[in-house]
Design an enzyme around this catalytic site. Structure first.
Site, PDB file in Angstrom:
ATOM      1  N   ILE A 288       0.833  -1.205   0.000  1.00 17.71           N
ATOM      2  CA  ILE A 288       0.000   0.000   0.000  1.00 17.71           C
ATOM      3  C   ILE A 288       0.868   1.255   0.000  1.00 17.71           C
ATOM      4  O   ILE A 288       0.669   2.181  -0.792  1.00 17.71           O
ATOM      5  CB  ILE A 288      -0.939   0.030   1.223  1.00 17.71           C
ATOM      6  CG1 ILE A 288      -1.898  -1.159   1.182  1.00 17.71           C
ATOM      7  CG2 ILE A 288      -1.727   1.342   1.259  1.00 17.71           C
ATOM      8  CD1 ILE A 288      -2.848  -1.150   0.033  1.00 17.71           C
ATOM      9  N   ILE A 338       8.965   3.196  13.365  1.00 14.51           N
ATOM     10  CA  ILE A 338       8.014   4.134  13.961  1.00 14.51           C
ATOM     11  C   ILE A 338       7.899   3.946  15.481  1.00 14.51           C
ATOM     12  O   ILE A 338       7.380   4.816  16.181  1.00 14.51           O
ATOM     13  CB  ILE A 338       6.621   4.024  13.307  1.00 14.51           C
ATOM     14  CG1 ILE A 338       6.050   2.612  13.467  1.00 14.51           C
ATOM     15  CG2 ILE A 338       6.685   4.433  11.843  1.00 14.51           C
ATOM     16  CD1 ILE A 338       4.602   2.494  12.992  1.00 14.51           C
ATOM     17  N   LYS A 363      -0.367  -6.085   9.968  1.00 15.79           N
ATOM     18  CA  LYS A 363      -1.736  -6.239   9.459  1.00 15.79           C
ATOM     19  C   LYS A 363      -2.219  -7.683   9.379  1.00 15.79           C
ATOM     20  O   LYS A 363      -3.387  -7.923   9.081  1.00 15.79           O
ATOM     21  CB  LYS A 363      -1.831  -5.623   8.064  1.00 15.79           C
ATOM     22  CG  LYS A 363      -0.933  -6.307   7.037  1.00 15.79           C
ATOM     23  CD  LYS A 363      -1.078  -5.673   5.668  1.00 15.79           C
ATOM     24  CE  LYS A 363      -0.220  -6.416   4.641  1.00 15.79           C
ATOM     25  NZ  LYS A 363      -0.383  -5.864   3.292  1.00 15.79           N
ATOM     26  N   LYS A 405     -11.433  -4.151   9.681  1.00 18.78           N
ATOM     27  CA  LYS A 405     -11.394  -5.011  10.867  1.00 18.78           C
ATOM     28  C   LYS A 405     -11.428  -4.198  12.162  1.00 18.78           C
ATOM     29  O   LYS A 405     -11.533  -4.764  13.260  1.00 18.78           O
ATOM     30  CB  LYS A 405     -10.158  -5.900  10.819  1.00 18.78           C
ATOM     31  CG  LYS A 405     -10.214  -6.896   9.660  1.00 18.78           C
ATOM     32  CD  LYS A 405      -8.915  -7.618   9.460  1.00 18.78           C
ATOM     33  CE  LYS A 405      -9.042  -8.596   8.296  1.00 18.78           C
ATOM     34  NZ  LYS A 405      -9.334  -7.944   7.005  1.00 18.78           N
ATOM     35  N   VAL A 443      -7.152  -5.882   0.397  1.00 17.93           N
ATOM     36  CA  VAL A 443      -6.511  -5.319  -0.786  1.00 17.93           C
ATOM     37  C   VAL A 443      -5.935  -6.452  -1.631  1.00 17.93           C
ATOM     38  O   VAL A 443      -5.058  -7.183  -1.183  1.00 17.93           O
ATOM     39  CB  VAL A 443      -5.399  -4.320  -0.399  1.00 17.93           C
ATOM     40  CG1 VAL A 443      -4.755  -3.741  -1.647  1.00 17.93           C
ATOM     41  CG2 VAL A 443      -5.987  -3.203   0.459  1.00 17.93           C
ATOM     42  N   GLY A 445      -3.799  -8.571  -3.933  1.00 24.56           N
ATOM     43  CA  GLY A 445      -2.404  -8.581  -4.356  1.00 24.56           C
ATOM     44  C   GLY A 445      -1.437  -7.998  -3.356  1.00 24.56           C
ATOM     45  O   GLY A 445      -0.231  -8.005  -3.589  1.00 24.56           O
ATOM     46  N   SER A 446      -1.926  -7.458  -2.232  1.00 24.67           N
ATOM     47  CA  SER A 446      -1.001  -6.922  -1.236  1.00 24.67           C
ATOM     48  C   SER A 446      -0.312  -8.078  -0.514  1.00 24.67           C
ATOM     49  O   SER A 446      -0.771  -9.219  -0.539  1.00 24.67           O
ATOM     50  CB  SER A 446      -1.748  -6.043  -0.231  1.00 24.67           C
ATOM     51  OG  SER A 446      -2.703  -6.804   0.481  1.00 24.67           O
ATOM     52  N   ARG A 534      -9.647 -19.248  11.207  1.00 19.54           N
ATOM     53  CA  ARG A 534      -8.424 -19.083  12.002  1.00 19.54           C
ATOM     54  C   ARG A 534      -8.676 -18.174  13.198  1.00 19.54           C
ATOM     55  O   ARG A 534      -9.684 -17.462  13.247  1.00 19.54           O
ATOM     56  CB  ARG A 534      -7.310 -18.501  11.115  1.00 19.54           C
ATOM     57  CG  ARG A 534      -6.932 -19.406   9.950  1.00 19.54           C
ATOM     58  CD  ARG A 534      -5.892 -18.757   9.056  1.00 19.54           C
ATOM     59  NE  ARG A 534      -6.409 -17.544   8.436  1.00 19.54           N
ATOM     60  CZ  ARG A 534      -5.699 -16.760   7.620  1.00 19.54           C
ATOM     61  NH1 ARG A 534      -4.447 -17.064   7.348  1.00 19.54           N
ATOM     62  NH2 ARG A 534      -6.239 -15.682   7.088  1.00 19.54           N
ATOM     63  N   GLU A 537     -10.535 -14.460  13.278  1.00 21.85           N
ATOM     64  CA  GLU A 537     -11.230 -14.123  12.037  1.00 21.85           C
ATOM     65  C   GLU A 537     -12.742 -14.066  12.229  1.00 21.85           C
ATOM     66  O   GLU A 537     -13.321 -14.797  13.023  1.00 21.85           O
ATOM     67  CB  GLU A 537     -10.909 -15.159  10.948  1.00 21.85           C
ATOM     68  CG  GLU A 537      -9.545 -15.004  10.338  1.00 21.85           C
ATOM     69  CD  GLU A 537      -9.375 -15.890   9.115  1.00 21.85           C
ATOM     70  OE1 GLU A 537      -8.711 -15.452   8.164  1.00 21.85           O
ATOM     71  OE2 GLU A 537      -9.886 -17.019   9.120  1.00 21.85           O
TER      72      GLU A 537
END
Length: 606
Positions: A288, A338, A363, A405, A443, A445-446, A534, A537
C-alpha cells in the site's frame, strides 16, 4: 523487395494497363464510330499515361500496402483514374476541338477494372492461397460495436496474427445475424457456451473497453463454462495514444471481477494539497505504501520522504521513483522504525512535511493473535509517535491507513487499528493538524493477501485452501486503495473516518474458483479444501458499525464517519503499561478496550 523496385514495378504495370485500356476502347468502338485517328490515339495515350502517373502519385497509389486493400483504397483508385480521364478529355478539346466521349467512357471502365483488379488480386491471393506460418486460433468476439468492429478489421487485415475471428456475440437484438467485415453476429451473452462448441472457438475476446465491472463479471461467468481462453481488448484511449495496438490483448484479472467500478479522483483538490509540498509516507516499502508513493509522485511534490523499517523494500521503491521522475522530485529514503520515538521526531524536525500518509502497520490477523504485544507496539505506540510528531511540528494533514477489521473488532489486529483511530481523533480535538483515517477492505495482491497465497497453491498443483465456504470479504485493488488515501487527505477537515463504498462482499470460495479458472485450470485439476476459521477471524467483515450507517456520500462512493466521546484514559493506560502485560492479558485488554469505546456516529457531509 525494396521501396524503389516496388514503385518501379507498379509504374510499369500501370503503364501497360493504361495503354491496354485506351487501345482496347479504340478497337472496340472505332471500327463502328470511326472517330479516332492513329495520331489522335497516340496523343490521347500519352496524355492519359502522364496524367495517370501524376494522379497516382497525388493519391499515393504506389505507396499503399495492397495486401490490406479495402474500400478506402478503391476510392483512391477511382478518383485518380477519373481525374486522369477528365484531363485527357480536356487535352482532346484543346488540341482536336472535340472529345470522344464513348471511347473515353469505355477506357475509364476498363482502366478501373484492370487497375483495381491488379491491386485487389494480390489481397485475394494472400487471403486465400498463402498458408500462414503459425497455427490459427478461432476467436469469438464479445461486442459488435465500434471497438469490436475495429478489432475484427485489424485481425482480418493482419496476416501475422494467429487469431481468426469466426463470430460476434452482442446483446443488442438489432445486430443479430448482421455481418461485420464478413464476420456474423451469432447470438447474445447467454449463448456463449453453445457458440464456443458450435464454432470450435479457441479464444474469446471481450471487445467492450468501456464495460462496467459488473458486466465483465456476468460475461466471464458464461465464458468460464467453456474451455476457451478469455482475454480483454485494450482501452480505446490506449490504442489511440499509441501505447498499445488493437490486438494486444490482456488476460482477465481477478480485479476485473470485483463487480464494481473504481472511484474517480478529484484531481484538482488533491493537487492543491500535494503539488510543490513535502510529503511523508510511512511504510513506504509496503504494497500500500509504495503505491501511495507512486500516486503521490504523479502530482509532483517538491519532496517525497520514503520512510520504512526494511531497507530492501525502501531501496526498491526509491530506485523505481528515481528512474521515473529523475530530477523532478527530491526523493529522500529514510530507514526508521516508527516505534523509535526519538528517531521519528528527529525526522519530522529535519524535513517538516506538509502531509503524512501513515501506512506502516502490522496487518496479519492470525500472526497478531500470537503476537499481541508487537501489534500494540507497532499499530498503537508507533501511530502515537508519528501522530504526536506531526502535531508538534505543524503537519497540515495526517492520514491513517486503517482497516475494516477496526469495526466491532474480534481480533488483536483490528482492535489495535481501532485504538489507533481513537489516538488520532483525540489528538485532532486540540491540534492544528487535520487527523483523519481511511478504512479499507482487503486489498487484492497486497503482501499477505489471499491472492498471492492462492496463486502459489495453484502453481503447486493445489488444492487451494479456503477457511470456510460461507466466508465473505470486501475487496479493492492496491491502486484504488492508494487513491482513496489521497482523496481522503484532500477531503480532510479533521476527525473523520473515510470509508469506500465497496459494493457487495465477495465469497472467498468464489474468488478461489475464479483464480483457478483464470490460471487455466479446472476445479477438478486443482480442487478446494476447507481449513476452518483461524484465530481472530470473522465470518463476515463490516465497513461501518450499525450506528455509523449513513446514506449520504461526502464524495462519489466515499462515506464519512466520526466517533463520539470515548474514554481515552483507558487507551493511555494501555500505552503506559503494555510492557508489563503478558500476552494473553494484552490480547483481552485490547479487544475489550476497542469494543467498549466503539461508539461511532455519522458526520454530516455539510
Amino acid at each position: 523487395m525494396s521501396y524503389t523496385k516496388r514503385i518501379s514495378l507498379l509504374m510499369v504495370l500501370d503503364s501497360i494497363i493504361v495503354l491496354t485500356a485506351i487501345y482496347a476502347g479504340y478497337f472496340i468502338l472505332n471500327p463502328t464510330l470511326k472517330v479516332f485517328t492513329i495520331p489522335t490515339l497516340i496523343f490521347s495515350s500519352i496524355c492519359l499515361l502522364i496524367s495517370h502517373h501524376l494522379f497516382a502519385f497525388i493519391y499515393r497509389l504506389y505507396q499503399k500496402a495492397w495486401e490490406y486493400a479495402s474500400v478506402g483504397e478503391m476510392v483512391a483508385i477511382i478518383r485518380a483514374i477519373t481525374l486522369s480521364i477528365v484531363t485527357t478529355a480536356c487535352m482532346q478539346i484543346l488540341i482536336n476541338h472535340d472529345v470522344y466521349v464513348r471511347v473515353m467512357a469505355v477506357t475509364w471502365m476498363l482502366h478501373i477494372l484492370l487497375i483495381g483488379g491488379s491491386r485487389f488480386s494480390w489481397r485475394m491471393y494472400r487471403d486465400h492461397y498463402i498458408k500462414p506460418k503459425h497455427e490459427i486460433k478461432r476467436a469469438l468476439i464479445i461486442g459488435a460495436g465500434s471497438a469490436g468492429s475495429m478489432l475484427v478489421r485489424q485481425l482480418v487485415k493482419n496476416y501475422d496474427t494467429e487469431l481468426l475471428p469466426v463470430g460476434f456475440v452482442d446483446d443488442d437484438p438489432k445486430k443479430y445475424k448482421l455481418q461485420i467485415y464478413g464476420v456474423q453476429v451469432f447470438g447474445q451473452t447467454k449463448d456463449i457456451p453453445e457458440l464456443v462448441e458450435k464454432l470450435q472457438v479457441d479464444n474469446i475476446i471481450i471487445a467492450i473497453p468501456s464495460m462496467s465491472k459488473q458486466d465483465i463479471q456476468t460475461i466471464y461467468q458464461e465464458c468460464s463454462k467453456t474451455s476457451a481462453k478469455t482475454q480483454i481488448m485494450p482501452m480505446i484511449e490506449d490504442i489511440v495514444s499509441g501505447k498499445v495496438s488493437v490486438n494486444q490483448f490482456r488476460d482477465v484479472q481477478v480485479e476485473d471481477l470485483l463487480g464494481r467500478d473504481p472511484v474517480e479522483l478529484d484531481t484538482q483538490s488533491i493537487s492543491e494539497k500535494l503539488t510543490g509540498k513535502t510529503i511523508l509516507v510511512t511504510g513506504a516499502g509496503g504494497s500500500i505504501g509504495s503505491e501511495i508513493c507512486r500516486q503521490v509522485s504523479k502530482f509532483k511534490p517538491q519532496k517525497l520522504l520514503l520512510l520504512g523499517h526494511g531497507e530492501n523494500s525502501i531501496y526498491g521503491i526509491d530506485m523505481e521513483l528515481r528512474s521515473k521522475y529523475k530530477t523532478d522530485i527530491e526523493i529522500v529514503p529514510i530507514i526508521a522504525d516508527i516505534q523509535d520515538r526519538n528517531r521519528i521526531f528527529e525526522v519530522m524536525e529535519m524535513h517538516t512535511p506538509d502531509v503524512i500518509y501513515h501506512a506502516a502497520a502490522h496487518k496479519h490477523v492470525p500472526l497478531m493473535e500470537y503476537n499481541p504485544k508487537e501489534a500494540v507496539k507497532n499499530n498503537v505506540i508507533g501511530t502515537k509517535n508519528v501522530a504526536e510528531a506531526a502535531d508538534t511540528f505543524g503537519v497540515k494533514i495526517f492520514v491513517l491507513v486503517s482497516s475494516d477489521k477496526a469495526v466491532n473488532p474480534t481480533n488483536v489486529m483490528g482492535s489495535t487499528k481501532r485504538i489507533a483511530e481513537m489516538i488520532i481523533q483525540n489528538l485532532n480535538k486540540h491540534s492544528d493538524t487535520s487527523f483523519v483515517a481511511v478504512r479499507f477492505g482487503n486489498v487484492l495482491g497486497s503482501r499477505g493477501s489471499v491472492i498471492p497465497l492462492f496463486k502459489r497453491q495453484i502453481q503447486a498443483g493445489g488444492p487451494v485452501t479456503v477457511t470456510h465456504p460461507d466466508m465473505t470479504r470486501y475487496f479493492m485493488t492496491i491502486p484504488e486503495a492508494s487513491r482513496l488515501v489521497l482523496q481522503a487527505g484532500a477531503l480532510a477537515r479533521g476527525g473523520e473516518i473515510f470509508v469506500l463504498d465497496m459494493g457487495e462482499p465477495v465469497k472467498i470460495v468464489d474468488l478461489a474458483k475464479n483464480l483457478i479458472r483464470l490460471s487455466g485450470y479446472s476445479m477438478d485439476e486443482i480442487g478446494i479444501s476447507y481449513a476452518g476459521i483461524r484465530p481472530g477471524e470473522k465470518m463476515y467483515e463490516e465497513l461501518l458499525g450499525e450506528n455509523e450507517v449513513h446514506s449520504k456520500e461526502i464524495f462519489p462512493k466515499i462515506f464519512i464517519g466520526r466517533t463520539v466521546e470515548f474514554d481515552f484514559e483507558r487507551v493511555s493506560n494501555l500505552i503506559e503499561n503494555h510492557h508489563g502485560f503478558d500476552k494473553e492479558y494484552i490480547a483481552n485488554y485490547v479487544l475489550d478496550l476497542a469494543n467498549k469505546n466503539e461508539g461511532i456516529l455519522m458526520k454530516s457531509a455539510n
